[in-house]
Design an enzyme around this catalytic site. Structure first.
Site, PDB file in Angstrom:
ATOM      1  N   LYS A 193       1.119  -1.378  -0.105  1.00  0.00           N
ATOM      2  CA  LYS A 193       0.070  -0.039  -0.235  1.00  0.00           C
ATOM      3  C   LYS A 193       1.019   1.056   0.109  1.00  0.00           C
ATOM      4  O   LYS A 193       1.570   1.473   0.877  1.00  0.00           O
ATOM      5  CB  LYS A 193      -0.831   0.007   1.215  1.00  0.00           C
ATOM      6  CG  LYS A 193      -1.885   0.857   1.056  1.00  0.00           C
ATOM      7  CD  LYS A 193      -2.618   1.611   2.315  1.00  0.00           C
ATOM      8  CE  LYS A 193      -1.858   2.657   3.014  1.00  0.00           C
ATOM      9  NZ  LYS A 193      -1.711   3.948   2.439  1.00  0.00           N
ATOM     10  N   GLU A 267      10.058   0.466  10.574  1.00  0.00           N
ATOM     11  CA  GLU A 267      11.106   1.743  10.236  1.00  0.00           C
ATOM     12  C   GLU A 267      10.242   2.969  10.501  1.00  0.00           C
ATOM     13  O   GLU A 267       9.455   3.161   9.735  1.00  0.00           O
ATOM     14  CB  GLU A 267      11.377   1.408   8.812  1.00  0.00           C
ATOM     15  CG  GLU A 267      12.057   0.218   8.330  1.00  0.00           C
ATOM     16  CD  GLU A 267      13.694  -0.106   8.846  1.00  0.00           C
ATOM     17  OE1 GLU A 267      13.925   0.666   9.583  1.00  0.00           O
ATOM     18  OE2 GLU A 267      14.047  -1.018   8.357  1.00  0.00           O
ATOM     19  N   CYS A 301      13.444  10.568   7.486  1.00  0.00           N
ATOM     20  CA  CYS A 301      13.359   9.966   8.578  1.00  0.00           C
ATOM     21  C   CYS A 301      14.567  10.122   9.410  1.00  0.00           C
ATOM     22  O   CYS A 301      14.770  10.071  10.638  1.00  0.00           O
ATOM     23  CB  CYS A 301      12.861   8.454   8.643  1.00  0.00           C
ATOM     24  SG  CYS A 301      14.053   7.449   7.520  1.00  0.00           S
ATOM     25  N   GLU A 398      10.135  15.313  16.059  1.00  0.00           N
ATOM     26  CA  GLU A 398      10.435  15.138  14.391  1.00  0.00           C
ATOM     27  C   GLU A 398       9.597  16.227  13.714  1.00  0.00           C
ATOM     28  O   GLU A 398       8.426  16.148  13.898  1.00  0.00           O
ATOM     29  CB  GLU A 398       9.993  13.615  13.891  1.00  0.00           C
ATOM     30  CG  GLU A 398      10.512  13.348  12.636  1.00  0.00           C
ATOM     31  CD  GLU A 398      10.416  12.138  12.315  1.00  0.00           C
ATOM     32  OE1 GLU A 398       9.171  11.650  12.622  1.00  0.00           O
ATOM     33  OE2 GLU A 398      11.091  11.558  11.556  1.00  0.00           O
TER      34      GLU A 398
HETATM   35  P1  NAD Z   1       2.385   7.740   8.475  1.00  0.00           P
HETATM   36  O1  NAD Z   1       2.769   6.844   9.639  1.00  0.00           O
HETATM   37  O2  NAD Z   1       1.459   8.716   8.604  1.00  0.00           O
HETATM   38  O3  NAD Z   1       2.017   7.045   7.103  1.00  0.00           O
HETATM   39  C1  NAD Z   1       2.871   6.065   6.600  1.00  0.00           C
HETATM   40  C2  NAD Z   1       1.898   4.944   5.795  1.00  0.00           C
HETATM   41  O4  NAD Z   1       1.088   4.313   6.739  1.00  0.00           O
HETATM   42  C3  NAD Z   1       1.274   5.476   4.865  1.00  0.00           C
HETATM   43  O5  NAD Z   1       1.019   4.755   3.746  1.00  0.00           O
HETATM   44  C4  NAD Z   1      -0.321   5.565   5.661  1.00  0.00           C
HETATM   45  O6  NAD Z   1      -1.329   5.554   4.728  1.00  0.00           O
HETATM   46  C5  NAD Z   1      -0.261   4.334   6.379  1.00  0.00           C
HETATM   47  N1  NAD Z   1      -1.196   4.323   7.583  1.00  0.00           N
HETATM   48  C6  NAD Z   1      -1.501   5.511   8.273  1.00  0.00           C
HETATM   49  N2  NAD Z   1      -2.386   5.078   9.414  1.00  0.00           N
HETATM   50  C7  NAD Z   1      -2.183   3.769   9.248  1.00  0.00           C
HETATM   51  C8  NAD Z   1      -2.888   2.744  10.269  1.00  0.00           C
HETATM   52  N3  NAD Z   1      -3.455   2.907  11.257  1.00  0.00           N
HETATM   53  N4  NAD Z   1      -2.633   1.354   9.753  1.00  0.00           N
HETATM   54  C9  NAD Z   1      -1.806   1.031   8.792  1.00  0.00           C
HETATM   55  N5  NAD Z   1      -1.136   2.089   8.002  1.00  0.00           N
HETATM   56  C10 NAD Z   1      -1.456   3.126   8.143  1.00  0.00           C
HETATM   57  O7  NAD Z   1       3.795   8.733   7.997  1.00  0.00           O
HETATM   58  P2  NAD Z   1       4.179   9.579   6.923  1.00  0.00           P
HETATM   59  O8  NAD Z   1       3.325  10.801   7.411  1.00  0.00           O
HETATM   60  O9  NAD Z   1       3.369   9.237   5.679  1.00  0.00           O
HETATM   61  O10 NAD Z   1       5.516   9.689   6.682  1.00  0.00           O
HETATM   62  C11 NAD Z   1       6.326  10.155   7.635  1.00  0.00           C
HETATM   63  C12 NAD Z   1       7.099   9.163   8.790  1.00  0.00           C
HETATM   64  O11 NAD Z   1       7.676   7.981   8.071  1.00  0.00           O
HETATM   65  C13 NAD Z   1       8.045   9.937   9.578  1.00  0.00           C
HETATM   66  O12 NAD Z   1       7.704   9.722  10.823  1.00  0.00           O
HETATM   67  C14 NAD Z   1       9.337   9.444   9.018  1.00  0.00           C
HETATM   68  O13 NAD Z   1      10.246   9.601   9.968  1.00  0.00           O
HETATM   69  C15 NAD Z   1       8.806   8.078   9.057  1.00  0.00           C
HETATM   70  N6  NAD Z   1       9.612   7.240   7.909  1.00  0.00           N
HETATM   71  C16 NAD Z   1      10.701   6.394   8.530  1.00  0.00           C
HETATM   72  C17 NAD Z   1      11.689   5.722   7.549  1.00  0.00           C
HETATM   73  C18 NAD Z   1      12.503   4.653   8.241  1.00  0.00           C
HETATM   74  O14 NAD Z   1      13.069   3.848   7.306  1.00  0.00           O
HETATM   75  N7  NAD Z   1      12.777   4.628   9.599  1.00  0.00           N
HETATM   76  C19 NAD Z   1      11.822   6.092   6.255  1.00  0.00           C
HETATM   77  C20 NAD Z   1      10.813   7.080   5.740  1.00  0.00           C
HETATM   78  C21 NAD Z   1       9.926   7.706   6.425  1.00  0.00           C
END
Ligand code: NAD
Length: 798
Positions: A193, A267, A301, A398
């Protein structure tokens, strides 16, 4: 008209736009409308719902995209399940050919993917063209290699099954590659997804899967929002969830998967330190900040969002950074000469604005690059807050935008303390010309990735992932492959679920039983901090043999006993610093002293399980062999040096977690408990062990063995009682870094849900293992779970 002389004087340069036409043609060909990709075909969403996707730099609508419902997820999981047997039965070589073909085709369409990514996400074309897409290609090539080598490099392992994969919007295609490539290499099938802001490159990737002839159902892509993601997470047909995103959602996913057999890797977010020592090449470090926090508009991230600079150079460094910030070019991401593009969405822009406004309102010193950006689109100027207090929200939360903060330090120890003063532990960047300083600090940082004199470097051969609340599991490299594999015996049919008898607190003893207890005269206490300790509760319970006879009494542990044990284990940090050789010596000595008391333990084993002396002797011999095994392993769980594209020695170090809670099972209790505690001790962890209460008298006899074996106080602590209740206390405890739970399903669900608090890594086994078997009871799987990999990138030979 501008003359050549003018240009030479101003050194200004005009726009250099990348053409959007190929992407626009592709969007037109699809009538700007996309469906899910399921079983090799594009299918309409069951509920006929769509959402809109915009270009954040222009606010133009790019397309409408299907909104996945439960029914769509159901259909995609069914397709992945159907495709699994044939895909996982292919030889590694056959799968390698598919991955190789994907890499080649991505390379052939590299510019198209780069332009599409830039238009969908807002990142500059320089980044999508030179960083994202080349890394995507590299990832598929690298994992074509792992597919080819699977049998020889991961013997006795097989695919996990159907993998649900959820990615964020900051590196849409790269995160897809990090997830899909290892999953397919290992023989899994996937349902992915993409993030709702940026689904387009994933859909173009789906077309590429058709182009290379990937069997239908091996890759399925369902677009949608958090609800769609949640539906995938909770689907019973999914065997593994791999998630990249925010810590907040990671926590929800941890809870949602509690009590299931789903393998999980997370992650999550970060607040990574960027440490500048006074002997650093300051100009290089300033460029490092640019690569750290203005790369991808800071929506990274592992962004070095917290500058820690040594006090003596702080002012000079601040001046240099401001001077560099004046030169940053912000604007149209398709312009090849721009450094900073657009923020992914209005919502994210709003979040960044609010955080910056709160810093200003608190009187923090704020400096920003002048923003000369287009009037439409979501742009935010690179921002620098200086001298931010360590506890301020800007230093702890963050921001996920182009905002960096700084604070100063005086000594190396202070730098380490400030760096680790965070709930996260994803990455760190160190700047010093002194390699001793860099490596001394690298070893002390709680971070999954450390870059020496560099920042934001990635490679498919190197694992990426965090410590602490930045999640668990690694993506990339050998360590990443393990996230998509399980030992073959785990899938073998017929294993029993663990069943442990509950224990009753015996507040009042029946007269005859009290007499029996006196004649045996045993009241086993806990072992905390190298001392025998009475239970805080003041309660004890009757310990019975397999046939029900009362053998004696033991104290009944409660949460206070566990807390005391954790506190003392926390203080025993020297064990983690000791050499493997030193730890081995203690474990060998433990075996020696245990062997000297063989008869005591053989009698216990007979009494507990009602087995013959010969059977008990055999079990005890297995115990001694296991202690020898882990004493031998203590100085042999080597890390490795990964081969990266760039000139680096990238050290993959196996580090202990710290304090680990262990709930051991009832069958073959001594062998099981030591099979769990020993790999943890051998690798430098300190342990709070909750053995089965029925075996407590036997464990009480271990204390003298431990006391005489030079085991430092606090390294191994033993508390018993209601095992599942105590395990839950350990799971809830923020000073416990990891938890191993081997026991029945109900308790497993409790600890997994409770572990979401500090997102500790858990290893849960609900099956009853054959501890005498070398395959199930000892080996690499245990050593791997006992450690987390820290990758340290050291420049070499440039
Ligand atoms: P997010 O957690 O809001 O969303 C990430 C994904 O999860 C999206 O596809 C979203 O639709 C989905 N999602 C949202 N709620 C969900 C739920 N309840 N159950 C399952 N899936 C759900 O994050 P974001 O705002 O899209 O991305 C930013 C975050 O991602 C930051 O905190 C960043 O640090 C982190 N990130 C981490 C890494 C890593 O490798 N550690 C890499 C990139 C981004």
């Amino acid at each position: 008209m501008t003359t050549v002389a003018d240009i030479l004087r101003t050194m200004d340069y005009g726009p250099s736009l990348e053409a959007a036409a190929p992407v626009n043609t592709w969007l037109d060909a699809h009538a700007h409308s996309f469906r899910h990709f399921i079983h090799g075909e594009f299918v309409a969403p069951a509920q006929n719902e769509y959402f809109e996707v915009f270009n954040p730099a222009t606010e133009e609508r790019l397309a409408r995209v299907a909104h996945g419902s439960d029914a769509d997820i159901d259909q995609a999981v069914a397709a992945a399940r159907q495709a699994l047997p044939a895909w996982s039965a292919l030889s590694g070589h056959q799968r390698a050919r598919y991955l190789y073909a994907i890499a080649r085709h991505l390379q052939k369409h590299a510019r198209f993917f780069a332009v599409l990514e830039t238009m969908d996400n807002g990142k500059t074309i320089r980044e999508s063209r030179d960083i994202d897409i080349p890394l995507v290609v590299r990832h598929f090539y690298h994992h074509a290699g792992w597919a080819q080598l699977l049998d020889s490099e991961f013997p006795a392992h097989e695919a996990v099954g159907v993998c649900g994969q959820i990615v964020p919007w900051n590196f849409p295609l790269l995160m897809l590659a990090w997830k899909v490539a290892p999953a397919l290499a290992a023989g899994n099938t996937v349902v992915l997804k993409p993030a709702e802001f940026t689904p387009l490159t994933a859909l173009a990737f789906a077309e590429l899967c058709v182009e290379v002839g990937l069997p239908a159902g091996v890759v399925n892509i369902v677009t949608g929002d958090g609800h769609t993601g949640a539906s995938l997470v909770s689907h019973a047909g999914v065997d593994k969830i791999a998630f990249t995103g925010s810590t907040e959602v990671g926590r929800l996913i941890r809870r949602a998967t509690a009590g299931t057999d789903k393998k999980l890797s997370l992650e999550l977010g970060g607040k990574s330190p960027f440490i500048v020592f006074d002997d650093a090449d300051l100009d290089a470090a300033v460029e490092g900040v640019v690569d750290s926090i203005w790369f991808n508009q800071g929506q990274v991230c592992c962004a070095g969002s917290r500058i820690l600079v040594q006090e003596s150079v702080a002012a000079r460094f601040g001046d240099k950074l401001r001077a560099r910030m004046r030169k940053l070019r912000i604007g149209n991401p398709l312009d090849k000469s721009n450094d900073v593009g657009a923020i992914v969405d209005r919502v994210q822009l709003q979040r960044i604005r609010q955080m910056v406004a709160s810093g200003r309102a608190d009187g923090l010193s704020c400096w920003q690059t002048a923003l000369d950006a287009p009037s439409s689109g979501h742009f935010f100027a690179p921002t620098f807050f200086e001298d931010v207090p360590a506890a301020h929200a800007l230093a702890q939360e963050e921001i996920f935008g182009p905002v960096v903060i700084s604070m100063s330090f005086r000594t190396l120890d202070e730098a380490v303390a400030l760096a680790n003063h965070s709930r996260y532990g994803l990455a760190a960047s160190l700047w010093s010309e002194n390699i001793d300083v860099c490596l001394t600090v690298a070893a002390q940082l709680a971070a999954g990735v450390v870059w020496v004199n560099g920042a934001n470097m990635f490679d498919a051969a190197v694992g990426f992932g965090g410590y602490r609340e930045s999640g668990f599991g690694r993506e990339g490299g050998r360590e990443g492959m393990h996230e998509y594999l399980v030992p073959k015996w785990l899938h073998a049919p017929g294993a029993q679920q663990a069943q442990d008898a509950p224990v009753q607190v015996a507040a009042h003893l029946a007269p005859t039983e009290a007499g029996a207890a006196r004649s045996i005269d045993r009241s086993a206490k806990f072992y905390i901090g190298g001392k025998q300790v009475r239970p805080d509760s003041g309660y004890s319970f009757g310990v019975r043999s397999g046939s029900g006879a009362l053998l004696g009494h033991a104290g009944f542990g409660n949460r206070k006993d566990i807390r005391n044990a954790v506190e003392t284990a926390r203080k025993a940090g020297n064990w983690s610093q000791a050499s493997g050789h030193a730890r081995a010596q203690v474990l060998y000595y433990f075996a020696e002293n245990l062997g000297a008391r063989a008869q005591t333990f053989i009698s216990h084993l007979q009494a507990i399980d009602g087995i013959s002396e010969a059977a008990a002797s055999q079990q005890f011999e297995q115990v001694l062999a296991r202690v020898f095994h882990y004493a031998a392993m203590a100085d042999k769980h080597d890390g490795s040096v990964h081969s990266t594209l760039t000139a680096h020695i990238t050290l993959a170090m196996n580090e202990p977690f710290g304090v680990v809670g262990v709930r051991s099972p009832a069958n073959t209790p001594l062998l099981a408990a030591l099979s769990l505690a020993l790999p943890l001790l051998a690798t430098g962890n300190r342990v709070v062990l909750v053995p089965p209460p029925d075996a407590s008298l036997m464990f009480a006899d271990l204390y003298q063995v431990l006391d005489t074996s030079d085991m430092p106080a606090g390294v191994l602590n033993i508390v018993w009682g209601d095992s599942d209740e105590l395990a839950e206390v350990l799971a809830l405890h923020d000073d416990v870094d990891a938890l191993w739970y081997f026991g029945p399903a109900a308790g497993a669900a409790r600890v997994q849900a409770a572990s979401a608090g500090n997102l500790k890594s858990t290893w849960v086994q609900r099956r009853q293992l054959d501890w005498a078997s070398r395959e199930q009871g000892q080996g690499g799987e245990f050593m791997r779970h006992a450690t987390q990999v820290k990758n340290v990138w050291i420049p070499y030979g440039e």
